[in-house]
Motif scaffolding. Structure first.
Motif, PDB file in Angstrom:
ATOM      1  N   PHE A 133      -3.342  16.643  -7.686  1.00 46.80           N
ATOM      2  CA  PHE A 133      -3.189  15.782  -6.802  1.00 46.80           C
ATOM      3  C   PHE A 133      -3.882  14.224  -6.985  1.00 46.80           C
ATOM      4  CE2 PHE A 133      -7.216  18.510  -6.655  1.00 46.80           C
ATOM      5  CZ  PHE A 133      -8.237  17.378  -5.637  1.00 46.80           C
ATOM      6  N   ILE A 134      -5.199  14.124  -8.347  1.00 44.55           N
ATOM      7  CA  ILE A 134      -6.599  13.065  -8.239  1.00 44.55           C
ATOM      8  C   ILE A 134      -6.014  11.916  -8.183  1.00 44.55           C
ATOM      9  CG2 ILE A 134      -8.041  12.670  -9.310  1.00 44.55           C
ATOM     10  CD1 ILE A 134      -9.302  15.041 -10.176  1.00 44.55           C
ATOM     11  N   PRO A 135      -4.786  11.529  -8.929  1.00 49.40           N
ATOM     12  CA  PRO A 135      -4.126  10.632  -8.478  1.00 49.40           C
ATOM     13  C   PRO A 135      -3.680  10.194  -7.409  1.00 49.40           C
ATOM     14  CG  PRO A 135      -3.061  11.402 -10.645  1.00 49.40           C
ATOM     15  CD  PRO A 135      -4.031  12.378  -9.748  1.00 49.40           C
ATOM     16  N   ALA A 136      -2.732  10.658  -6.574  1.00 46.23           N
ATOM     17  CA  ALA A 136      -2.678  10.099  -5.204  1.00 46.23           C
ATOM     18  C   ALA A 136      -3.675  10.298  -4.459  1.00 46.23           C
ATOM     19  CB  ALA A 136      -1.696  11.675  -4.544  1.00 46.23           C
ATOM     20  N   LEU A 137      -4.535  11.098  -4.377  1.00 38.27           N
ATOM     21  CA  LEU A 137      -5.859  11.195  -3.572  1.00 38.27           C
ATOM     22  C   LEU A 137      -6.411   9.459  -4.013  1.00 38.27           C
ATOM     23  CD1 LEU A 137      -7.864  11.979  -1.479  1.00 38.27           C
ATOM     24  CD2 LEU A 137      -8.920  13.338  -3.260  1.00 38.27           C
ATOM     25  N   ILE A 138      -6.769   9.606  -5.200  1.00 36.15           N
ATOM     26  CA  ILE A 138      -7.115   8.118  -5.469  1.00 36.15           C
ATOM     27  C   ILE A 138      -6.938   6.833  -5.065  1.00 36.15           C
ATOM     28  CG2 ILE A 138      -7.972   6.095  -7.406  1.00 36.15           C
ATOM     29  CD1 ILE A 138      -8.827   9.214  -8.991  1.00 36.15           C
ATOM     30  N   ILE A 139      -5.417   6.537  -5.810  1.00 34.46           N
ATOM     31  CA  ILE A 139      -4.140   5.342  -5.063  1.00 34.46           C
ATOM     32  C   ILE A 139      -4.744   5.530  -3.282  1.00 34.46           C
ATOM     33  CG2 ILE A 139      -2.484   4.763  -4.021  1.00 34.46           C
ATOM     34  CD1 ILE A 139      -3.268   4.046  -7.199  1.00 34.46           C
ATOM     35  N   ALA A 140      -4.710   7.276  -2.371  1.00 35.57           N
ATOM     36  CA  ALA A 140      -4.616   6.918  -0.562  1.00 35.57           C
ATOM     37  C   ALA A 140      -6.030   6.227  -0.461  1.00 35.57           C
ATOM     38  CB  ALA A 140      -3.660   8.737  -0.272  1.00 35.57           C
ATOM     39  N   LEU A 141      -7.151   7.093  -0.779  1.00 32.73           N
ATOM     40  CA  LEU A 141      -8.530   6.675  -0.587  1.00 32.73           C
ATOM     41  C   LEU A 141      -8.757   4.595  -1.130  1.00 32.73           C
ATOM     42  CD1 LEU A 141     -10.534   9.402  -1.707  1.00 32.73           C
ATOM     43  CD2 LEU A 141      -9.677   8.988   0.522  1.00 32.73           C
ATOM     44  N   SER A 142      -8.134   4.269  -2.201  1.00 30.48           N
ATOM     45  CA  SER A 142      -8.223   3.180  -2.705  1.00 30.48           C
ATOM     46  C   SER A 142      -7.938   1.726  -1.349  1.00 30.48           C
ATOM     47  CB  SER A 142      -8.060   3.082  -4.141  1.00 30.48           C
ATOM     48  OG  SER A 142      -8.638   3.536  -5.093  1.00 30.48           O
ATOM     49  N   LEU A 189       3.604   5.709  -5.540  1.00 31.68           N
ATOM     50  CA  LEU A 189       3.134   5.935  -6.911  1.00 31.68           C
ATOM     51  C   LEU A 189       2.982   6.709  -7.076  1.00 31.68           C
ATOM     52  CD1 LEU A 189       3.603   2.327  -7.849  1.00 31.68           C
ATOM     53  CD2 LEU A 189       5.295   3.948  -8.900  1.00 31.68           C
ATOM     54  N   GLY A 190       1.060   6.876  -6.426  1.00 37.50           N
ATOM     55  CA  GLY A 190       0.175   7.659  -6.871  1.00 37.50           C
ATOM     56  C   GLY A 190       1.053   9.325  -6.743  1.00 37.50           C
ATOM     57  N   ILE A 191       1.715   9.579  -5.436  1.00 35.41           N
ATOM     58  CA  ILE A 191       1.660  10.645  -5.467  1.00 35.41           C
ATOM     59  C   ILE A 191       2.770  11.277  -6.786  1.00 35.41           C
ATOM     60  CG2 ILE A 191       3.383  12.344  -4.370  1.00 35.41           C
ATOM     61  CD1 ILE A 191       2.508  10.818  -1.935  1.00 35.41           C
ATOM     62  N   THR A 192       4.318  10.386  -7.164  1.00 33.59           N
ATOM     63  CA  THR A 192       5.105  10.756  -8.341  1.00 33.59           C
ATOM     64  C   THR A 192       3.811  11.238  -9.712  1.00 33.59           C
ATOM     65  OG1 THR A 192       6.623   8.980  -7.291  1.00 33.59           O
ATOM     66  CG2 THR A 192       6.537   9.896  -9.578  1.00 33.59           C
ATOM     67  N   ILE A 193       2.618  10.560 -10.182  1.00 32.65           N
ATOM     68  CA  ILE A 193       1.921  10.497 -11.138  1.00 32.65           C
ATOM     69  C   ILE A 193       0.829  11.930 -10.977  1.00 32.65           C
ATOM     70  CG2 ILE A 193      -0.179   9.925 -11.962  1.00 32.65           C
ATOM     71  CD1 ILE A 193       0.197   6.969 -11.354  1.00 32.65           C
ATOM     72  N   SER A 194       0.508  11.983  -9.228  1.00 29.25           N
ATOM     73  CA  SER A 194       0.264  13.635  -9.338  1.00 29.25           C
ATOM     74  C   SER A 194       1.081  14.402  -9.595  1.00 29.25           C
ATOM     75  CB  SER A 194      -0.578  14.422  -7.900  1.00 29.25           C
ATOM     76  OG  SER A 194      -1.285  12.628  -7.712  1.00 29.25           O
ATOM     77  N   PHE A 205       1.034  -1.008   0.042  1.00 28.85           N
ATOM     78  CA  PHE A 205      -0.391   0.217  -0.175  1.00 28.85           C
ATOM     79  C   PHE A 205       0.680   1.128   0.754  1.00 28.85           C
ATOM     80  CE2 PHE A 205      -3.326  -2.683   1.944  1.00 28.85           C
ATOM     81  CZ  PHE A 205      -3.907  -2.787   0.933  1.00 28.85           C
ATOM     82  N   ILE A 206       1.604   1.212   0.607  1.00 27.08           N
ATOM     83  CA  ILE A 206       2.687   2.545   0.669  1.00 27.08           C
ATOM     84  C   ILE A 206       3.581   2.330  -0.189  1.00 27.08           C
ATOM     85  CG2 ILE A 206       4.893   3.415   1.365  1.00 27.08           C
ATOM     86  CD1 ILE A 206       4.043   1.840   4.300  1.00 27.08           C
ATOM     87  N   THR A 207       3.871   1.747  -1.138  1.00 29.95           N
ATOM     88  CA  THR A 207       4.808   1.963  -2.779  1.00 29.95           C
ATOM     89  C   THR A 207       3.568   2.219  -3.574  1.00 29.95           C
ATOM     90  OG1 THR A 207       6.281   0.017  -2.050  1.00 29.95           O
ATOM     91  CG2 THR A 207       5.659   0.391  -4.571  1.00 29.95           C
ATOM     92  N   ALA A 208       2.554   1.743  -3.415  1.00 30.23           N
ATOM     93  CA  ALA A 208       1.500   2.029  -4.090  1.00 30.23           C
ATOM     94  C   ALA A 208       1.091   3.215  -3.842  1.00 30.23           C
ATOM     95  CB  ALA A 208       0.284   0.975  -4.041  1.00 30.23           C
ATOM     96  N   ILE A 209       0.355   4.480  -2.612  1.00 29.89           N
ATOM     97  CA  ILE A 209       0.247   5.552  -2.653  1.00 29.89           C
ATOM     98  C   ILE A 209       1.704   6.026  -2.923  1.00 29.89           C
ATOM     99  CG2 ILE A 209       0.722   7.218  -0.890  1.00 29.89           C
ATOM    100  CD1 ILE A 209      -0.881   5.290   1.217  1.00 29.89           C
TER     101      ILE A 209
END
Length: 288
Positions: free
Chosen positions: A104-113, A93-98, A87-91
């Motif tokens: 900020f939406i990609p990081a938010l989606i990964i964190a909420l998911s 990656l989400g921050i990197t995409i954002s 989960f931490i690794t995915a988040i």
């Protein structure tokens, strides 16, 4: 297969990645953000599968004793740590995409998911329909997630891609709901032991079969729309028909018989049918 790879359920995780690849093909966008999106989806899906097995080890000891945790190949402590790292690794990656797309939406989606996956495994899974809706929402979100990243990555056809990704996401939501209910029907004995409040336990196998088949039929009825509105080509319909036959056969089987063996087969029919429809989406989007 290595236990730490097996517990990720790579087949399911790859299915989620295919959702991203499908949208990328339709949009003809293969930039770094969408590549990282596919990686993030694989990792967060794997994390969800691990944490689900962590909380479900007692049920799996009855229904699926060969899985990594009940078989003793992975300890509960290691499974929890593994899920957390995923989960931490995915988040990250989400921050990197954002950062790459300046949104900020990609990081938010990964964190909420990630949070939803944890809460599903801990609580929602045992609540009739709510747990099924959570899983189905996460499945449909894979398509929308990819569409949003492409939209904010400066693609000229971004609005069209967002609309298509939302449509495909809704189709995936319906079929995943049908499959989740079917899987609950298959696992009803183990769920009873754990006092879970799944839909089949609460309302019975017959009513559950009606709900699952209704969702499949709704998805079947809606599926030709992308051809009818000239968004996809004729090849979409031709391949789609194969998937529809799979779904209709599943409808017939589960209405006729609701025993665990039949439910397991229907669940596989739905999974294979979804793969065929995803291929139809891909081929149908190509301009020849």
């Amino acid at each position: 297969m290595n236990a730490y790879l097996e517990i990720l359920r790579p087949g399911n995780a790859i299915m989620a990645v295919i959702a991203v690849i499908l949208i990328a093909i339709i949009a003809k966008n293969y930039n770094l953000p969408i590549i990282l999106c596919a990686l993030a989806v694989f990792i967060v899906t794997g994390g969800g599968n691990v944490i689900n097995d962590y909380f479900d080890y007692k049920i799996d000891a009855i229904n699926k004793p060969s899985r990594p945790i009940p078989s003793g190949r992975i300890s509960l402590k290691n499974a929890y740590t593994y899920a957390s790292l995923l989960f931490i690794t995915a988040i990250i990656l989400g921050i990197t995409i954002s950062y790459l797309i300046d949104n900020f939406i990609p990081a938010l989606i990964i964190a909420l998911s990630s949070l939803l996956m944890y809460y599903y495994a801990h609580t929602l899974k045992k609540i009739a329909l709510i747990g099924n809706i959570a899983v189905s929402l996460l499945t449909g979100l894979c398509f929308i997630f990819a569409g949003i990243i492409i939209a904010y990555d400066g693609d000229i056809v971004s609005l069209k891609i967002v609309a298509i990704s939302a449509y495909i996401g809704f189709f995936a939501f319906l079929m995943t709901m049908a499959r989740e209910i079917t899987k609950d029907m298959e696992d009803i004995e183990g769920d009873k032991v754990e006092k879970a409040r799944t839909f089949p336990i609460k309302y019975g196998l017959k009513i559950s079969s009606y709900l699952a088949t209704s969702l499949m039929i709704l998805a079947i009825v809606l599926s030709p729309l992308l051809y009818i509105y000239n968004i996809f080509n004729i090849y979409y319909i031709l391949i789609l028909l194969i998937g529809i036959i799979m779904f209709l056969y599943g409808v017939y089987k589960i209405l006729k018989d609701q025993n665990p063996e039949t439910c397991a087969k229907v669940s596989k029919f739905i999974k294979i049918g979804m793969m065929i429809v995803f291929i139809a989406f891909t081929i149908g989007s190509i301009s020849f």
